[in-house]
Design a protein around this motif. Structure first.
Motif, PDB file in Angstrom:
ATOM      1  N   TYR A 106      -8.454  -6.112  29.580  1.00 17.67           N
ATOM      2  CA  TYR A 106      -7.841  -4.785  29.535  1.00 17.67           C
ATOM      3  C   TYR A 106      -7.199  -4.434  30.876  1.00 17.67           C
ATOM      4  O   TYR A 106      -6.081  -3.912  30.937  1.00 17.67           O
ATOM      5  N   ALA A 107      -7.925  -4.706  31.955  1.00 17.25           N
ATOM      6  CA  ALA A 107      -7.443  -4.331  33.283  1.00 17.25           C
ATOM      7  C   ALA A 107      -6.155  -5.058  33.639  1.00 17.25           C
ATOM      8  O   ALA A 107      -5.196  -4.455  34.141  1.00 17.25           O
ATOM      9  N   VAL A 108      -6.130  -6.369  33.387  1.00 13.91           N
ATOM     10  CA  VAL A 108      -4.935  -7.151  33.714  1.00 13.91           C
ATOM     11  C   VAL A 108      -3.748  -6.686  32.875  1.00 13.91           C
ATOM     12  O   VAL A 108      -2.621  -6.561  33.381  1.00 13.91           O
ATOM     13  N   GLU A 109      -3.993  -6.420  31.592  1.00 14.01           N
ATOM     14  CA  GLU A 109      -2.897  -5.958  30.727  1.00 14.01           C
ATOM     15  C   GLU A 109      -2.407  -4.580  31.170  1.00 14.01           C
ATOM     16  O   GLU A 109      -1.197  -4.313  31.158  1.00 14.01           O
ATOM     17  N   GLY A 116       4.449  -5.087  36.006  1.00 16.02           N
ATOM     18  CA  GLY A 116       5.120  -6.354  35.784  1.00 16.02           C
ATOM     19  C   GLY A 116       4.386  -7.541  36.378  1.00 16.02           C
ATOM     20  O   GLY A 116       4.835  -8.686  36.279  1.00 16.02           O
ATOM     21  N   TRP A 117       3.237  -7.266  36.998  1.00 18.33           N
ATOM     22  CA  TRP A 117       2.429  -8.349  37.572  1.00 18.33           C
ATOM     23  C   TRP A 117       1.145  -8.486  36.772  1.00 18.33           C
ATOM     24  O   TRP A 117       0.523  -7.482  36.413  1.00 18.33           O
ATOM     25  N   PRO A 118       0.704  -9.688  36.426  1.00 21.95           N
ATOM     26  CA  PRO A 118       1.214 -10.999  36.865  1.00 21.95           C
ATOM     27  C   PRO A 118       2.129 -11.682  35.844  1.00 21.95           C
ATOM     28  O   PRO A 118       2.607 -12.799  36.087  1.00 21.95           O
ATOM     29  N   TYR A 119       2.397 -11.058  34.683  1.00 23.01           N
ATOM     30  CA  TYR A 119       3.113 -11.760  33.611  1.00 23.01           C
ATOM     31  C   TYR A 119       4.625 -11.595  33.657  1.00 23.01           C
ATOM     32  O   TYR A 119       5.354 -12.289  32.953  1.00 23.01           O
ATOM     33  N   GLY A 120       5.102 -10.645  34.428  1.00 21.06           N
ATOM     34  CA  GLY A 120       6.515 -10.298  34.385  1.00 21.06           C
ATOM     35  C   GLY A 120       6.695  -8.994  33.621  1.00 21.06           C
ATOM     36  O   GLY A 120       5.802  -8.533  32.922  1.00 21.06           O
ATOM     37  N   GLY A 211       1.204 -16.050  35.227  1.00 21.12           N
ATOM     38  CA  GLY A 211       0.167 -15.047  34.997  1.00 21.12           C
ATOM     39  C   GLY A 211      -0.956 -15.584  34.134  1.00 21.12           C
ATOM     40  O   GLY A 211      -2.130 -15.274  34.359  1.00 21.12           O
ATOM     41  N   TRP A 212      -0.585 -16.408  33.151  1.00 12.76           N
ATOM     42  CA  TRP A 212      -1.612 -17.002  32.292  1.00 12.76           C
ATOM     43  C   TRP A 212      -2.482 -17.994  33.058  1.00 12.76           C
ATOM     44  O   TRP A 212      -3.654 -18.157  32.744  1.00 12.76           O
ATOM     45  N   VAL A 213      -1.916 -18.650  34.055  1.00 12.08           N
ATOM     46  CA  VAL A 213      -2.735 -19.538  34.889  1.00 12.08           C
ATOM     47  C   VAL A 213      -3.831 -18.720  35.572  1.00 12.08           C
ATOM     48  O   VAL A 213      -5.004 -19.116  35.609  1.00 12.08           O
ATOM     49  N   LEU A 214      -3.450 -17.544  36.106  1.00 17.14           N
ATOM     50  CA  LEU A 214      -4.427 -16.668  36.756  1.00 17.14           C
ATOM     51  C   LEU A 214      -5.476 -16.180  35.755  1.00 17.14           C
ATOM     52  O   LEU A 214      -6.684 -16.307  35.992  1.00 17.14           O
TER      53      LEU A 214
END
Length: 287
Positions: A106-109, A116-120, A211-214
């Motif tokens: 949830y937090a990352v999303e 726009g970080w980390p996925y763009g 971002g998915w790597v992270l």
């Protein structure tokens, strides 16, 4: 002393019954999944792919088109073999780890939607159900099982090498990112979400995969810390349906990518199909 232990055993009986409830329930759930493998792992994703494509092509009228309840319920049904398969492995430590990962997702999303970080830079273009601060509450159901599927697949394919962290962890992280190479192009083609700036991978920017790597690294490390690998391997020995959710993933997103001409993404999905067939303890659902 007699009052503390119940004297005649009255206190011990409920404790014994409580301990036996979980194995009995687990056995019933195992049987339920085994009896419905084709329906869950084949029929649901095929029908789901047809409905999603029909929604994207505006062949379905509202409210059927991209109905969020149908999407969430369909996802839960397809996830059920994985959820039932790993349920015996989830103790208190595992539950805390999974809860923490749900909050992390949830937090990352939340950050990603606003910065726009980390996925763009991206935003949701289809209603995926109720949200919290703009983030679909079903997000953990969509994301965490992908990581768990990757973990199970790598454990089976690597065999004894899975016992070495420097082999296991990069393999699982790479597999999670490869799954997004299948998922994101299909989701963008459907219009689930969009990247306004576009990107070289069927409209998906490279920043998304970075971002998915992270996200994959954090999630895999936590899962690896809370799962008992010996118990996991023992469960996989007897649980032939544990990876049926990955079968659903290949069929659903493979079909969607083929329809929209995302041949590279479809090919990566095909590699997952080959991987499933190469696992020693997985058999293709036959009913």
């Amino acid at each position: 002393m007699g009052s503390e232990d119940g004297g005649d055993g009255a206190v011990a009986a409920p404790t014994t019954a409580a301990r036996s409830t979980r194995p009995e329930l687990q056995a019933r759930l195992d049987d339920l999944i085994r009896e419905n493998r084709v329906t869950v792992a084949v029929v649901f994703p095929v029908v789901g792919a047809v409905l999603l494509v029909a929604s994207a092509e505006r062949l379905l009228p509202p409210p059927l088109a991209f109905d969020p309840l149908l999407i969430l319920l369909g996802t839960l049904v397809m996830r059920s073999p994985l959820l039932v398969g790993v349920a015996p492995l989830i103790d208190r430590r595992g539950a805390i780890g999974v809860a923490g990962l749900a909050l992390y997702a949830y937090a990352v999303e939340f950050v990603g939607l606003r910065t726009g970080w980390p996925y763009g830079d991206f935003h949701y273009a289809v209603d995926l159900g109720p949200t919290v601060a703009g983030v679909p509450i079903g997000l953990p159901v969509f994301f965490l099982p992908l990581v768990c599927n990757a973990y199970l697949l790598c454990v089976l394919l690597l065999g004894a090498r899975a016992g070495t962290a420097r082999v296991r962890l990069p393999a699982v992280i790479g597999t999670v990112v490869a799954m997004d190479l299948v998922l994101d192009p299909g989701a963008v083609a459907l219009g689930f979400w969009t990247y306004p700036g576009g990107g070289p991978v069927y409209g998906v920017p490279l920043s998304n995969f970075a971002g998915w790597v992270l996200s994959a690294t954090v999630t895999v490390l936590v899962l690896d810390a809370v799962l008992d690998r010996a118990a996991l391997r023992a469960r996989l020995e007897t649980c032939e349906f544990a990876l049926d959710d990955l079968v659903s993933f290949v069929l659903l997103w493979g079909a969607i990518n083929v329809y929209f001409g995302n041949w590279g993404a479809a090919a990566v999905g095909g590699l997952f199909g080959v991987g499933l067939l190469r696992t020693d303890r997985f058999d293709v659902p036959t009913g």
